[in-house]
Motif scaffolding. Structure first.
Motif, PDB file in Angstrom:
ATOM      1  N   TRP A 125       0.822  -1.210   0.000  1.00  0.00           N
ATOM      2  CA  TRP A 125       0.000   0.000   0.000  1.00  0.00           C
ATOM      3  C   TRP A 125       0.858   1.263   0.000  1.00  0.00           C
ATOM      4  O   TRP A 125       0.566   2.223  -0.692  1.00  0.00           O
ATOM      5  CB  TRP A 125      -0.932  -0.012   1.211  1.00  0.00           C
ATOM      6  CG  TRP A 125      -1.895   1.130   1.255  1.00  0.00           C
ATOM      7  CD1 TRP A 125      -2.648   1.618   0.219  1.00  0.00           C
ATOM      8  CD2 TRP A 125      -2.222   1.925   2.384  1.00  0.00           C
ATOM      9  NE1 TRP A 125      -3.429   2.674   0.651  1.00  0.00           N
ATOM     10  CE2 TRP A 125      -3.185   2.875   1.980  1.00  0.00           C
ATOM     11  CE3 TRP A 125      -1.810   1.932   3.715  1.00  0.00           C
ATOM     12  CZ2 TRP A 125      -3.732   3.815   2.847  1.00  0.00           C
ATOM     13  CZ3 TRP A 125      -2.367   2.852   4.583  1.00  0.00           C
ATOM     14  CH2 TRP A 125      -3.315   3.789   4.138  1.00  0.00           C
ATOM     15  N   LEU A 126       1.948   1.251   0.781  1.00  0.00           N
ATOM     16  CA  LEU A 126       2.868   2.392   0.861  1.00  0.00           C
ATOM     17  C   LEU A 126       4.277   1.933   0.495  1.00  0.00           C
ATOM     18  O   LEU A 126       5.159   1.846   1.351  1.00  0.00           O
ATOM     19  CB  LEU A 126       2.869   2.985   2.279  1.00  0.00           C
ATOM     20  CG  LEU A 126       1.536   3.505   2.820  1.00  0.00           C
ATOM     21  CD1 LEU A 126       1.674   3.937   4.270  1.00  0.00           C
ATOM     22  CD2 LEU A 126       1.019   4.648   1.973  1.00  0.00           C
ATOM     23  N   ASP A 131      15.081   5.078  -4.067  1.00  0.00           N
ATOM     24  CA  ASP A 131      16.183   5.677  -3.300  1.00  0.00           C
ATOM     25  C   ASP A 131      15.904   5.692  -1.793  1.00  0.00           C
ATOM     26  O   ASP A 131      16.678   6.221  -1.016  1.00  0.00           O
ATOM     27  CB  ASP A 131      16.489   7.093  -3.795  1.00  0.00           C
ATOM     28  CG  ASP A 131      15.353   8.076  -3.531  1.00  0.00           C
ATOM     29  OD1 ASP A 131      14.294   7.660  -2.983  1.00  0.00           O
ATOM     30  OD2 ASP A 131      15.509   9.259  -3.873  1.00  0.00           O
ATOM     31  N   GLN A 132      14.784   5.096  -1.382  1.00  0.00           N
ATOM     32  CA  GLN A 132      14.384   4.952   0.020  1.00  0.00           C
ATOM     33  C   GLN A 132      14.204   6.286   0.751  1.00  0.00           C
ATOM     34  O   GLN A 132      14.285   6.346   1.970  1.00  0.00           O
ATOM     35  CB  GLN A 132      15.383   4.058   0.777  1.00  0.00           C
ATOM     36  CG  GLN A 132      15.496   2.688   0.172  1.00  0.00           C
ATOM     37  CD  GLN A 132      16.376   1.759   0.983  1.00  0.00           C
ATOM     38  OE1 GLN A 132      17.087   2.175   1.880  1.00  0.00           O
ATOM     39  NE2 GLN A 132      16.320   0.490   0.665  1.00  0.00           N
ATOM     40  N   SER A 133      13.917   7.351   0.004  1.00  0.00           N
ATOM     41  CA  SER A 133      13.744   8.660   0.631  1.00  0.00           C
ATOM     42  C   SER A 133      12.273   9.013   0.861  1.00  0.00           C
ATOM     43  O   SER A 133      11.973   9.993   1.536  1.00  0.00           O
ATOM     44  CB  SER A 133      14.365   9.745  -0.254  1.00  0.00           C
ATOM     45  OG  SER A 133      13.634   9.848  -1.470  1.00  0.00           O
ATOM     46  N   SER A 134      11.365   8.209   0.296  1.00  0.00           N
ATOM     47  CA  SER A 134       9.940   8.512   0.423  1.00  0.00           C
ATOM     48  C   SER A 134       9.137   7.238   0.218  1.00  0.00           C
ATOM     49  O   SER A 134       9.678   6.191  -0.122  1.00  0.00           O
ATOM     50  CB  SER A 134       9.549   9.579  -0.601  1.00  0.00           C
ATOM     51  OG  SER A 134       9.850   9.145  -1.910  1.00  0.00           O
ATOM     52  N   GLN A 147       6.860  12.332   1.896  1.00  0.00           N
ATOM     53  CA  GLN A 147       8.273  12.706   2.000  1.00  0.00           C
ATOM     54  C   GLN A 147       8.581  13.140   3.417  1.00  0.00           C
ATOM     55  O   GLN A 147       7.760  13.782   4.066  1.00  0.00           O
ATOM     56  CB  GLN A 147       8.608  13.833   1.028  1.00  0.00           C
ATOM     57  CG  GLN A 147       8.524  13.397  -0.403  1.00  0.00           C
ATOM     58  CD  GLN A 147       8.943  14.495  -1.352  1.00  0.00           C
ATOM     59  OE1 GLN A 147       8.569  15.637  -1.199  1.00  0.00           O
ATOM     60  NE2 GLN A 147       9.730  14.127  -2.349  1.00  0.00           N
ATOM     61  N   PHE A 148       9.773  12.812   3.862  1.00  0.00           N
ATOM     62  CA  PHE A 148      10.188  13.166   5.215  1.00  0.00           C
ATOM     63  C   PHE A 148      11.018  14.441   5.188  1.00  0.00           C
ATOM     64  O   PHE A 148      12.047  14.505   4.527  1.00  0.00           O
ATOM     65  CB  PHE A 148      11.012  12.024   5.826  1.00  0.00           C
ATOM     66  CG  PHE A 148      11.513  12.321   7.202  1.00  0.00           C
ATOM     67  CD1 PHE A 148      10.649  12.307   8.279  1.00  0.00           C
ATOM     68  CD2 PHE A 148      12.837  12.633   7.415  1.00  0.00           C
ATOM     69  CE1 PHE A 148      11.105  12.593   9.548  1.00  0.00           C
ATOM     70  CE2 PHE A 148      13.297  12.916   8.675  1.00  0.00           C
ATOM     71  CZ  PHE A 148      12.430  12.891   9.748  1.00  0.00           C
ATOM     72  N   ALA A 149      10.548  15.470   5.889  1.00  0.00           N
ATOM     73  CA  ALA A 149      11.288  16.733   6.087  1.00  0.00           C
ATOM     74  C   ALA A 149      11.903  17.266   4.809  1.00  0.00           C
ATOM     75  O   ALA A 149      13.094  17.475   4.712  1.00  0.00           O
ATOM     76  CB  ALA A 149      12.361  16.547   7.154  1.00  0.00           C
ATOM     77  N   ARG A 150      11.059  17.502   3.813  1.00  0.00           N
ATOM     78  CA  ARG A 150      11.555  18.011   2.539  1.00  0.00           C
ATOM     79  C   ARG A 150      10.583  19.068   2.029  1.00  0.00           C
ATOM     80  O   ARG A 150       9.378  18.929   2.192  1.00  0.00           O
ATOM     81  CB  ARG A 150      11.655  16.860   1.541  1.00  0.00           C
ATOM     82  CG  ARG A 150      12.349  17.245   0.256  1.00  0.00           C
ATOM     83  CD  ARG A 150      12.503  16.056  -0.636  1.00  0.00           C
ATOM     84  NE  ARG A 150      13.457  15.129  -0.085  1.00  0.00           N
ATOM     85  CZ  ARG A 150      13.817  14.022  -0.685  1.00  0.00           C
ATOM     86  NH1 ARG A 150      13.309  13.689  -1.837  1.00  0.00           N
ATOM     87  NH2 ARG A 150      14.690  13.219  -0.119  1.00  0.00           N
ATOM     88  N   GLY A 158      -0.864  17.827   2.760  1.00  0.00           N
ATOM     89  CA  GLY A 158      -0.904  17.724   4.208  1.00  0.00           C
ATOM     90  C   GLY A 158       0.487  17.714   4.799  1.00  0.00           C
ATOM     91  O   GLY A 158       1.482  17.591   4.087  1.00  0.00           O
ATOM     92  N   LYS A 159       0.522  17.852   6.115  1.00  0.00           N
ATOM     93  CA  LYS A 159       1.797  17.877   6.817  1.00  0.00           C
ATOM     94  C   LYS A 159       1.576  17.271   8.196  1.00  0.00           C
ATOM     95  O   LYS A 159       0.549  17.521   8.832  1.00  0.00           O
ATOM     96  CB  LYS A 159       2.268  19.325   6.918  1.00  0.00           C
ATOM     97  CG  LYS A 159       3.593  19.505   7.589  1.00  0.00           C
ATOM     98  CD  LYS A 159       4.183  20.882   7.376  1.00  0.00           C
ATOM     99  CE  LYS A 159       3.376  22.017   7.918  1.00  0.00           C
ATOM    100  NZ  LYS A 159       4.065  23.311   7.871  1.00  0.00           N
ATOM    101  N   VAL A 160       2.547  16.482   8.660  1.00  0.00           N
ATOM    102  CA  VAL A 160       2.481  15.836   9.967  1.00  0.00           C
ATOM    103  C   VAL A 160       3.758  16.163  10.723  1.00  0.00           C
ATOM    104  O   VAL A 160       4.851  16.053  10.158  1.00  0.00           O
ATOM    105  CB  VAL A 160       2.365  14.298   9.821  1.00  0.00           C
ATOM    106  CG1 VAL A 160       2.260  13.628  11.172  1.00  0.00           C
ATOM    107  CG2 VAL A 160       1.198  13.923   8.951  1.00  0.00           C
TER     108      VAL A 160
END
Length: 199
Positions: A125-126, A131-134, A147-150, A158-160
């Motif tokens: 699902w995810l 490149d394992q960045s997202s 995406q993490f912190a980008r 959205g943002k978490v």
């Protein structure tokens, strides 16, 4: 004509013009550099957001957590841990109606969102990007990226982020809500922040 400075229109200082809009030299406070030559910097469009607050952070989200509407301060959803053969986390509406779940299996989590996301492995699902960045997510035939912190180059839905008070804040755009993605995104957040989701 001699007392008009066209650059003063953009905030440049003009000591020779008493009607200059800026009273001191240097760039105006809060100004942005132009994008091309003397063109004004385009303002980033502001998208209205609705804030939700998870009453926990990290793995604690999967145990027991209320998801509160930050504006009304009323529960929007609940997350509860239960056991029936496997540990599983259930996403529910405030009245207890189940919406979906994550089953925590030894070989990896399994997810289902009733009527929206069929039962499948979390990593299907995810899926992780090459490149394992997202991670990627598909919803009603459209593809989205976690995406993490980008900084977002594309439209951000959205943002978490964790808050200092031990809660987790989720900002959902109006577009995300109007497209019916809210419950699938909340389930994805539960999975991504669980500390149990690894490829």
């Amino acid at each position: 004509m001699y007392n008009i400075n066209p650059y003063a229109q953009a905030g440049w200082y003009n000591p020779a013009n008493p009607s200059s809009i800026n009273e001191r030299g240097g760039p105006p406070i809060g100004s942005q550099p132009p994008t091309f030559g003397a063109l004004p910097y385009p303002e980033a469009p502001t998208t209205p957001v609705k804030r939700f607050v998870f009453t926990a952070q990290g793995q604690a989200i999967t145990q027991r957590c209320d998801i509160m509407d930050a504006e009304t301060r009323q529960p929007a959803y609940k997350i509860k841990m239960a056991q029936e053969g496997f540990n599983y986390t259930s996403l529910q509406r405030p009245n207890g109606t189940p919406v979906g779940y994550v089953v925590w299996k030894p070989e990896g989590p399994e997810v289902e969102l009733y009527g929206m996301v069929g039962k499948q492995k979390g990593k299907q699902w995810l899926p992780l990007s090459p490149d394992q960045s997202s991670r990627f997510m598909q919803f009603q035939g459209k593809h989205y990226t976690w995406q993490f912190a980008r900084d977002a180059m594309h439209q951000q839905l959205g943002k978490v982020y964790p808050a200092k008070d031990g809660t987790t804040v989720f900002e959902a755009s109006d577009l995300l809500i109007s497209h019916g993605m809210l419950e699938s995104v909340i389930l994805a957040i539960t999975l991504l922040l669980s500390e149990k989701f690894r490829d």
